[in-house]
Motif scaffolding. Structure first.
Motif, PDB file in Angstrom:
ATOM      1  N   SER A  51     -15.109 -66.314   9.070  1.00 36.75           N
ATOM      2  CA  SER A  51     -15.084 -65.754  10.417  1.00 36.75           C
ATOM      3  C   SER A  51     -13.791 -64.994  10.670  1.00 36.75           C
ATOM      4  O   SER A  51     -12.720 -65.365  10.172  1.00 36.75           O
ATOM      5  N   LEU A  52     -13.886 -63.913  11.462  1.00 38.05           N
ATOM      6  CA  LEU A  52     -12.690 -63.206  11.913  1.00 38.05           C
ATOM      7  C   LEU A  52     -12.013 -63.936  13.062  1.00 38.05           C
ATOM      8  O   LEU A  52     -10.896 -63.603  13.446  1.00 38.05           O
ATOM      9  N   TYR A  53     -12.708 -64.921  13.615  1.00 28.20           N
ATOM     10  CA  TYR A  53     -12.187 -65.675  14.752  1.00 28.20           C
ATOM     11  C   TYR A  53     -11.490 -66.949  14.293  1.00 28.20           C
ATOM     12  O   TYR A  53     -11.733 -67.456  13.188  1.00 28.20           O
ATOM     13  N   ARG A  54     -10.647 -67.461  15.178  1.00 26.96           N
ATOM     14  CA  ARG A  54     -10.069 -68.783  14.999  1.00 26.96           C
ATOM     15  C   ARG A  54     -10.142 -69.487  16.348  1.00 26.96           C
ATOM     16  O   ARG A  54     -10.005 -68.857  17.394  1.00 26.96           O
ATOM     17  N   ILE A  55     -10.365 -70.795  16.297  1.00 25.66           N
ATOM     18  CA  ILE A  55     -10.411 -71.561  17.536  1.00 25.66           C
ATOM     19  C   ILE A  55      -9.372 -72.662  17.489  1.00 25.66           C
ATOM     20  O   ILE A  55      -8.914 -73.069  16.411  1.00 25.66           O
ATOM     21  N   ASN A  56      -8.994 -73.124  18.671  1.00 26.04           N
ATOM     22  CA  ASN A  56      -8.014 -74.199  18.800  1.00 26.04           C
ATOM     23  C   ASN A  56      -8.624 -75.279  19.683  1.00 26.04           C
ATOM     24  O   ASN A  56      -9.020 -75.011  20.813  1.00 26.04           O
ATOM     25  N   VAL A  57      -8.698 -76.476  19.126  1.00 24.75           N
ATOM     26  CA  VAL A  57      -9.253 -77.617  19.855  1.00 24.75           C
ATOM     27  C   VAL A  57      -8.226 -78.744  19.819  1.00 24.75           C
ATOM     28  O   VAL A  57      -7.750 -79.117  18.748  1.00 24.75           O
ATOM     29  N   ASP A  58      -7.881 -79.256  20.972  1.00 28.45           N
ATOM     30  CA  ASP A  58      -6.909 -80.351  21.070  1.00 28.45           C
ATOM     31  C   ASP A  58      -5.593 -80.024  20.375  1.00 28.45           C
ATOM     32  O   ASP A  58      -4.996 -80.865  19.699  1.00 28.45           O
ATOM     33  N   GLY A  59      -5.167 -78.759  20.498  1.00 31.09           N
ATOM     34  CA  GLY A  59      -3.872 -78.367  19.949  1.00 31.09           C
ATOM     35  C   GLY A  59      -3.869 -78.059  18.475  1.00 31.09           C
ATOM     36  O   GLY A  59      -2.813 -77.781  17.910  1.00 31.09           O
ATOM     37  N   LYS A  60      -5.029 -78.091  17.836  1.00 29.59           N
ATOM     38  CA  LYS A  60      -5.107 -77.809  16.404  1.00 29.59           C
ATOM     39  C   LYS A  60      -5.938 -76.554  16.195  1.00 29.59           C
ATOM     40  O   LYS A  60      -6.987 -76.382  16.808  1.00 29.59           O
ATOM     41  N   SER A  61      -5.467 -75.686  15.293  1.00 28.40           N
ATOM     42  CA  SER A  61      -6.159 -74.432  15.025  1.00 28.40           C
ATOM     43  C   SER A  61      -6.968 -74.549  13.744  1.00 28.40           C
ATOM     44  O   SER A  61      -6.554 -75.213  12.788  1.00 28.40           O
ATOM     45  N   GLY A  62      -8.129 -73.909  13.739  1.00 27.37           N
ATOM     46  CA  GLY A  62      -8.950 -73.940  12.537  1.00 27.37           C
ATOM     47  C   GLY A  62     -10.320 -73.374  12.794  1.00 27.37           C
ATOM     48  O   GLY A  62     -10.547 -72.603  13.732  1.00 27.37           O
ATOM     49  N   THR A  63     -11.274 -73.789  11.947  1.00 23.19           N
ATOM     50  CA  THR A  63     -12.650 -73.317  12.092  1.00 23.19           C
ATOM     51  C   THR A  63     -13.639 -74.455  12.300  1.00 23.19           C
ATOM     52  O   THR A  63     -14.739 -74.238  12.793  1.00 23.19           O
TER      53      THR A  63
END
Length: 466
Positions: A81-93
């Motif tokens: 993916s060209l996107y990245r997401i951040n959940v609970d302060g952690k970045s990843g896929t």
């Protein structure tokens, strides 16, 4: 003995904390219904290869009366993916076993970082939220364009040393100052978009030439690097386009907005037609002892003045609309036009003769006065205002009534723009505008089409719009 009591107490509270955490974890269940989301589609800014977007946010809501464990939140295309997401302060896929307490919400932050040499394309992916209640998808959508970068650094002065042509095949992105060398020409073709990072500028050196050739609906755009529409009405996202001594500008169908100054002319010559300059911290046009011929020019929303004239020069403003409804900082004068013989070079004042003609135009703002003339004693200050509408008060520096230099003109009549707010930028006239049909026919014949290519040969209206 006290020492042992302290150790025992510490151990007790540590065990209590561990047991409490374990108990909470055990109380988290899979959601029995789909989570509520703040948006089912996230439209991100248009981005350019190798440049990250802004960060956008979407929220998940747990409306149930129990704590839930979300088995997986992931990008559907994973690592590709060209996107990245951040959940609970952690970045990843991909994120697994995400905890969400009852009646609480969870932010998912999103950004896109396209790879180098990406062609213009639609970048689409989905945030997938999987649980026993089902799989939910949040669409991510952005336009990715290829771009050409001009980056100033200690080892790269960022100079265009040859004649250069820019087309709309790639956006142009400028970091720092980009300078066109003396005597050279830069041609910018229709549809080209030029983006500036913070404090960046385009500098046209002495005797150099800048030709900007856009068209209606295919204008050349100069703006800050943020494509999100909310930045269209925020100034100071970049610096300016400056022209040095004997430099020449020909500009047709351009839009310049969001800077500190739009155009800065220092003993330069500019022919400007069918262009819109708006939302600058100081001036839309800042001219020092220059020659400017402006036809079908539209200006609005500049802190000091739309058009500032210093140290004289020669200026012809024909069928133009200089409105100023600046409201970001009420301490700034927000004039339509300021003109003076004087210029302070930082060490001493300099003077120059001034000739100014305003014909079939509108200069209006929401302050007491839209025009200020400050002639210097002993200096030539020639002006003529013909068939124009001005916002005027007695502190304008000239008399409006019984003045042979003010011909067939209107003062303090609301021009009745269709919508003067900067985000709308619709300075067309309403049908009952007092500026309708008030133009001089001979002047109109020199600019037979208005800025949107409507004929004005019959009953010409004042300003850039028929």
């Amino acid at each position: 003995m006290n020492r042992y009591k302290t150790i025992l107490a510490t151990v007790f509270f540590l065990l209590l904390a561990v047991l409490s955490c374990t108990r909470d974890d055990l109380n988290f269940e899979g959601p029995s219904q789909l989570l509520r989301v703040s948006a089912d589609t996230v439209f991100l800014d248009t981005v350019y290869n190798q440049v990250r977007s802004e960060t956008y946010a979407v929220k998940l809501y747990n409306d149930e009366n129990k704590d839930v464990l979300i088995p997986e939140i992931s990008l559907k295309k994973g690592e590709n993916s060209l996107y990245r997401i951040n959940v609970d302060g952690k970045s990843g896929t991909t994120f697994r076993e995400v905890l969400l307490r009852k009646k609480d919400s969870l932010y998912i932050f999103v950004e896109i970082a396209p790879v180098a040499n990406a062609p213009e394309a639609i970048a689409e992916d989905f945030i997938s939220v999987k649980s026993a209640a089902g799989t939910q998808e949040i669409t991510l959508f952005s336009v990715v364009r290829d771009a050409e970068f001009f980056i100033q650094s200690k080892t790269n002065p960022n100079i265009l040393s040859e004649n250069t042509t820019w087309s709309n095949e790639k956006a142009k992105i400028i970091f720092g100052d980009l300078t066109l060398a003396s005597g050279k020409t830069l041609d910018i073709k229709k549809g080209t978009k030029v983006y500036f990072f913070k404090n960046s500028s385009l500098k046209i050196s002495k005797n150099a030439t800048l030709n900007i050739t856009g068209d209606l609906g295919n204008e050349v755009i100069f703006r800050g690097d943020r494509n999100d529409p909310r930045y269209d009405t925020i100034p100071k996202n970049w610096n300016r386009i400056s022209l040095d001594e004997n430099a020449k500008l020909t500009m047709n169908y351009a839009k310049i907005f969001g800077g500190t100054r739009g155009l800065e002319l220092n003993q330069a010559t500019a022919n400007i037609e069918n262009s819109i300059i708006h939302t600058h911290q100081e001036y839309g046009i800042y001219a020092v002892n220059s020659v400017v011929n402006a036809k079908n020019l539209v200006m609005n929303n500049c802190g000091e003045a739309d058009f500032g004239i210093f140290k004289g020069g020669t200026y012809n403003i024909i069928h133009s609309t200089l409105a100023n409804y600046w409201d970001l900082n009420p301490s700034l004068p927000a004039l339509g036009l300021y003109a003076t013989n004087e210029f302070n070079n930082g060490t001493s004042p300099e003077q120059g003769a001034l000739t100014l003609n305003i014909r079939n135009s509108i200069i209006y703002n929401k302050r007491e006065n839209a025009v200020v003339f400050k002639p210097t004693s002993g200096q030539v200050f020639n002006y003529q205002i013909q068939n124009s509408l001005l916002k005027y008060s007695t502190n304008a520096g000239f008399n409006f009534d019984s003045n042979p230099n003010v011909i067939n003109s209107l003062k303090n009549e609301d021009p009745k723009f269709q919508n003067y707010f900067a985000e709308k930028m619709n300075l067309r006239l309403k049908d009952d505008s007092p500026a309708k049909g008030k133009g001089n026919v001979s002047v109109a014949a020199t600019v037979p089409l208005d800025i949107v290519k409507i004929s004005r040969l019959v009953k010409p209206s004042l300003g850039a719009y028929q």
